[in-house]
Motif scaffolding. Structure first.
Motif, PDB file in Angstrom:
ATOM      1  N   GLU A 300     -26.584 -29.491  12.080  1.00 57.41           N
ATOM      2  CA  GLU A 300     -27.389 -28.330  11.703  1.00 57.41           C
ATOM      3  C   GLU A 300     -28.653 -28.213  12.557  1.00 57.41           C
ATOM      4  OE1 GLU A 300     -26.359 -25.903   9.714  1.00 57.41           O
ATOM      5  OE2 GLU A 300     -24.511 -27.087   9.665  1.00 57.41           O
ATOM      6  N   ILE A 301     -29.260 -29.341  12.880  1.00 51.75           N
ATOM      7  CA  ILE A 301     -30.431 -29.306  13.762  1.00 51.75           C
ATOM      8  C   ILE A 301     -30.043 -28.776  15.135  1.00 51.75           C
ATOM      9  CG2 ILE A 301     -32.057 -30.784  15.027  1.00 51.75           C
ATOM     10  CD1 ILE A 301     -32.285 -32.482  12.459  1.00 51.75           C
ATOM     11  N   THR A 302     -28.906 -29.221  15.643  1.00 56.67           N
ATOM     12  CA  THR A 302     -28.441 -28.758  16.963  1.00 56.67           C
ATOM     13  C   THR A 302     -28.223 -27.250  16.963  1.00 56.67           C
ATOM     14  OG1 THR A 302     -27.390 -30.886  17.417  1.00 56.67           O
ATOM     15  CG2 THR A 302     -26.621 -28.995  18.690  1.00 56.67           C
ATOM     16  N   LYS A 303     -27.587 -26.733  15.935  1.00 54.68           N
ATOM     17  CA  LYS A 303     -27.362 -25.287  15.834  1.00 54.68           C
ATOM     18  C   LYS A 303     -28.699 -24.528  15.792  1.00 54.68           C
ATOM     19  CE  LYS A 303     -24.291 -24.451  12.519  1.00 54.68           C
ATOM     20  NZ  LYS A 303     -23.544 -24.767  11.265  1.00 54.68           N
ATOM     21  N   ALA A 304     -29.644 -25.061  15.030  1.00 55.48           N
ATOM     22  CA  ALA A 304     -30.950 -24.413  14.920  1.00 55.48           C
ATOM     23  C   ALA A 304     -31.711 -24.470  16.246  1.00 55.48           C
ATOM     24  CB  ALA A 304     -31.771 -25.071  13.806  1.00 55.48           C
ATOM     25  N   GLN A 305     -31.586 -25.576  16.969  1.00 50.21           N
ATOM     26  CA  GLN A 305     -32.234 -25.682  18.286  1.00 50.21           C
ATOM     27  C   GLN A 305     -31.706 -24.612  19.240  1.00 50.21           C
ATOM     28  OE1 GLN A 305     -31.172 -29.933  18.720  1.00 50.21           O
ATOM     29  NE2 GLN A 305     -33.282 -30.276  19.378  1.00 50.21           N
ATOM     30  N   LEU A 306     -30.394 -24.435  19.235  1.00 46.27           N
ATOM     31  CA  LEU A 306     -29.792 -23.427  20.113  1.00 46.27           C
ATOM     32  C   LEU A 306     -30.222 -22.020  19.707  1.00 46.27           C
ATOM     33  CD1 LEU A 306     -26.258 -25.035  20.443  1.00 46.27           C
ATOM     34  CD2 LEU A 306     -27.867 -24.641  22.329  1.00 46.27           C
ATOM     35  N   LEU A 307     -30.320 -21.791  18.402  1.00 47.81           N
ATOM     36  CA  LEU A 307     -30.765 -20.495  17.903  1.00 47.81           C
ATOM     37  C   LEU A 307     -32.192 -20.213  18.365  1.00 47.81           C
ATOM     38  CD1 LEU A 307     -29.688 -18.224  16.050  1.00 47.81           C
ATOM     39  CD2 LEU A 307     -30.692 -19.440  14.120  1.00 47.81           C
ATOM     40  N   CYS A 308     -33.060 -21.202  18.251  1.00 48.27           N
ATOM     41  CA  CYS A 308     -34.447 -21.034  18.697  1.00 48.27           C
ATOM     42  C   CYS A 308     -34.524 -20.781  20.195  1.00 48.27           C
ATOM     43  CB  CYS A 308     -35.260 -22.285  18.351  1.00 48.27           C
ATOM     44  SG  CYS A 308     -35.761 -22.403  16.638  1.00 48.27           S
ATOM     45  N   TRP A 309     -33.777 -21.559  20.957  1.00 48.06           N
ATOM     46  CA  TRP A 309     -33.834 -21.403  22.414  1.00 48.06           C
ATOM     47  C   TRP A 309     -33.403 -19.995  22.816  1.00 48.06           C
ATOM     48  CZ3 TRP A 309     -29.863 -20.315  25.892  1.00 48.06           C
ATOM     49  CH2 TRP A 309     -30.255 -20.314  27.233  1.00 48.06           C
ATOM     50  N   ARG A 310     -32.296 -19.517  22.262  1.00 43.38           N
ATOM     51  CA  ARG A 310     -31.819 -18.176  22.613  1.00 43.38           C
ATOM     52  C   ARG A 310     -32.819 -17.112  22.172  1.00 43.38           C
ATOM     53  NH1 ARG A 310     -30.037 -14.833  26.162  1.00 43.38           N
ATOM     54  NH2 ARG A 310     -28.984 -13.004  25.272  1.00 43.38           N
ATOM     55  N   LEU A 311     -33.399 -17.281  20.978  1.00 46.51           N
ATOM     56  CA  LEU A 311     -34.393 -16.322  20.517  1.00 46.51           C
ATOM     57  C   LEU A 311     -35.612 -16.336  21.429  1.00 46.51           C
ATOM     58  CD1 LEU A 311     -35.189 -14.278  18.302  1.00 46.51           C
ATOM     59  CD2 LEU A 311     -36.185 -16.187  17.029  1.00 46.51           C
ATOM     60  N   GLY A 312     -35.983 -17.525  21.898  1.00 46.24           N
ATOM     61  CA  GLY A 312     -37.101 -17.621  22.823  1.00 46.24           C
ATOM     62  C   GLY A 312     -36.842 -16.912  24.137  1.00 46.24           C
ATOM     63  N   VAL A 313     -35.613 -17.032  24.638  1.00 44.76           N
ATOM     64  CA  VAL A 313     -35.239 -16.306  25.865  1.00 44.76           C
ATOM     65  C   VAL A 313     -35.356 -14.798  25.635  1.00 44.76           C
ATOM     66  CG1 VAL A 313     -33.328 -15.763  27.426  1.00 44.76           C
ATOM     67  CG2 VAL A 313     -33.753 -18.144  26.751  1.00 44.76           C
ATOM     68  N   LEU A 314     -34.833 -14.328  24.520  1.00 41.50           N
ATOM     69  CA  LEU A 314     -34.912 -12.893  24.208  1.00 41.50           C
ATOM     70  C   LEU A 314     -36.365 -12.442  24.066  1.00 41.50           C
ATOM     71  CD1 LEU A 314     -32.002 -12.671  21.596  1.00 41.50           C
ATOM     72  CD2 LEU A 314     -32.024 -11.627  23.869  1.00 41.50           C
TER      73      LEU A 314
END
Length: 393
Positions: A300-314
Motif C-alpha cells: 500500500e505504501i508503494t502504491k501511494a508513493q507512485l500516486l504521489c509521484w505521478r500527481l507531482g509530475v502533473l
C-alpha cells in the motif's frame, strides 16, 4: 524505544530512480531535520498537548515555509515533488508539525502570493518564510464545515476600512498566529479574502483544548467582533468561493504526500519490532500472519508513493486537477490510517504506549482523514468529476 534516527524509506519499486538529484537532496535535508529536531521531542509535547513554540523558527531556517515560491519573496523556488517530499518527511515526524507547515505554506503564503497585491507580498511573505510571523487560514465555521458557501462571517464597507463580524472554528495555528487569512462575505454576498492581524481590536483566538488528536498542534477559534480591517488588507485578486477552494487544493496535495510519511513511520516501527520481539522461541516476523501484515503495508505504501509521484509530475506541468488531488488525499490518508491500525496490532500492548509512535500517528490521522475535505466529501468530488452530476445538494 522506537524513535529511529536512521530511517530509510521503503522503495520496493525503485521509485528513487524517478527522483532528481535535487529531490533527493531536499528529502535528505528534511529527513535529517526531522530526525534531529522533531522525533526526539514530539512524543513529550504530544503527551502534554502542547505546541513546540520554538519549531516555527526552525522550520523557517530550513526553508520549509513557502518552498515553491520565488526567492524574491523568501521562497525556495522548489518544484512540487520537492515540496511533497518535504511534507512526507515532516509528517513522518508528526502530522501536527506537517499541519503547521502546510497551513503556513499553502493556506497563508500561497493565497497572499496568488491573490495579494505587490505591497502585501513584499510586506508579509519574507517574514512568513522565516517563521518570524505565523499565519492561519479562516474558512471553516461552527455551522459551516463541508459547505463553506454557507459561511456567516461578513464584512461591511465604511469610509476607510471594513468592519468584520463572525467566527471560524478548528483553525490550525490560530492561537499562535500573527496573521489570519480570513474568508468572509461582503455586502453583495461575495466571498473575499481579508488579512486580519493580531492586535486588531475585537479579534481574539481562543484555543481548543481536550483534543485526543493532533495534540502537539495549536488549534483554536477566530472570533471577530466589530473588527476594523484597513481596506488595503483586502486580497485584491480573491473573488468568490473558487479562491479559498484553490488554496485547499494546494494544502490537500501536501497532505497526500504527508500521509505517506506517517504510514512509513508506522511500517518501519512495526518491521523493527517484529524482528526484535520473540515469541514461541523465534521472532514474530517469522510468522505468516505478521508477514502478511508487513507485506500488505509495503504494498500500500508503494502504491501511494507512485500516486504521489505521478500527481507531482502533473502539478509541475500545471495539469493536476481538483479531482486528482482529492483522489490522492483520500486514498493516502485512508491507507495510512489502516497501516497505523495494523502496526498497532503487531506491537501488541506496547503499541498503545508512548515508547512507540503508533498511537500518536493513529490518533493524528483520525483528524487528517476529516480535515481539508472529509473522507466522504472527497468521494463526492470524485463522483461529480466522473459523472458530471454534483451530489452535494
Amino acid at each position: 524505544m522506537a524513535n529511529n534516527t536512521s530511517f530509510e524509506s521503503p522503495d520496493l519499486y525503485g521509485i528513487d530512480d524517478l527522483l532528481s538529484p535535487e529531490h533527493k537532496v531536499v528529502r535528505a535535508s528534511m529527513r535529517d531535520f526531522v530526525n534531529r529536531e522533531i522525533i526526539p521531542v514530539i512524543e513529550d509535547y504530544a503527551q502534554r498537548a502542547e505546541f513546540p513554540t520554538f519549531m516555527p523558527r526552525k522550520f523557517g531556517e530550513i526553508g520549509a515555509f513557502g518552498p515553491t515560491l520565488p526567492a524574491d519573496y523568501g521562497g525556495g523556488e522548489l518544484d512540487a515533488i520537492s515540496y511533497g517530499l518535504m511534507m512526507q518527511e515532516i509528517e513522518r515526524g508528526d502530522s501536527g508539525m506537517r499541519s503547521c507547515v502546510s497551513v503556513q505554506s499553502s493556506l497563508v503564503m500561497w493565497p497572499i502570493f496568488t491573490y495579494g497585491s505587490e505591497e502585501q507580498k513584499r510586506h508579509y511573505l519574507p517574514k512568513l518564510a522565516k517563521g518570524e510571523m505565523m499565519g492561519c487560514f479562516g474558512l471553516t465555521e461552527p455551522n459551516q464545515g463541508s459547505d463553506p458557501a454557507g459561511m456567516q462571517t461578513r464584512f461591511v464597507e465604511k469610509r476607510d476600512h471594513f468592519v468584520l463580524n463572525g467566527s471560524k472554528l478548528w483553525i490550525t495555528n490560530g492561537p499562535i498566529a500573527d496573521l489570519a487569512v480570513v474568508w468572509a462575505k461582503n455586502e453583495q454576498g461575495r466571498i473575499r479574502g481579508l488579512l486580519v492581524e493580531r492586535g486588531m481590536e475585537g479579534f481574539s483566538t481562543p484555543e481548543i483544548h481536550h483534543k485526543w488528536s493532533l495534540r502537539a498542534s495549536s488549534t483554536g477559534e477566530l472570533v471577530f467582533q466589530e473588527v476594523r480591517v484597513p481596506k488595503e488588507n483586502l486580497l485584491p485578486g480573491s473573488d468568490g468561493l473558487r479562491s479559498p477552494l484553490a488554496c485547499l487544493d494546494q494544502a490537500r496535495y501536501g497532505i497526500a504526500w504527508g500521509a505517506v510519511g506517517a504510514a512509513m513511520d508506522c511500517y518501519a516501527s512495526a518491521l523493527r519490532y517484529a524482528l526484535e520481539r520473540r515469541q514461541f522461541g523465534r521472532p514474530i516476523a517469522s510468522f505468516q500472519l505478521v508477514q502478511k501484515k508487513l507485506a500488505e503495508m509495503a504494498t500500500e505504501i508503494t502504491k501511494a508513493q507512485l500516486l504521489c509521484w505521478r500527481l507531482g509530475v502533473l502539478k509541475n506541468e500545471g495539469r493536476a486537477t481538483t479531482a486528482q488531488i482529492s483522489l490522492a488525499k483520500r486514498n493516502n490518508v485512508e491507507m495510512a490510517l489502516n497501516i497505523a491500525r495494523e502496526a498497532r496490532q503487531i506491537h501488541g500492548a506496547m503499541g498503545i504506549t508512548g515508547d512507540y509512535p503508533i498511537m500518536r500517528h493513529l490518533m493524528n490521522l483520525e483528524s487528517v482523514i476529516t480535515y481539508e475535505g472529509t473522507h466522504d466529501i472527497h468521494l463526492l468530488i470524485l463522483g461529480s468529476d466522473i459523472t458530471g452530476i454534483p451530489a452535494f445538494k
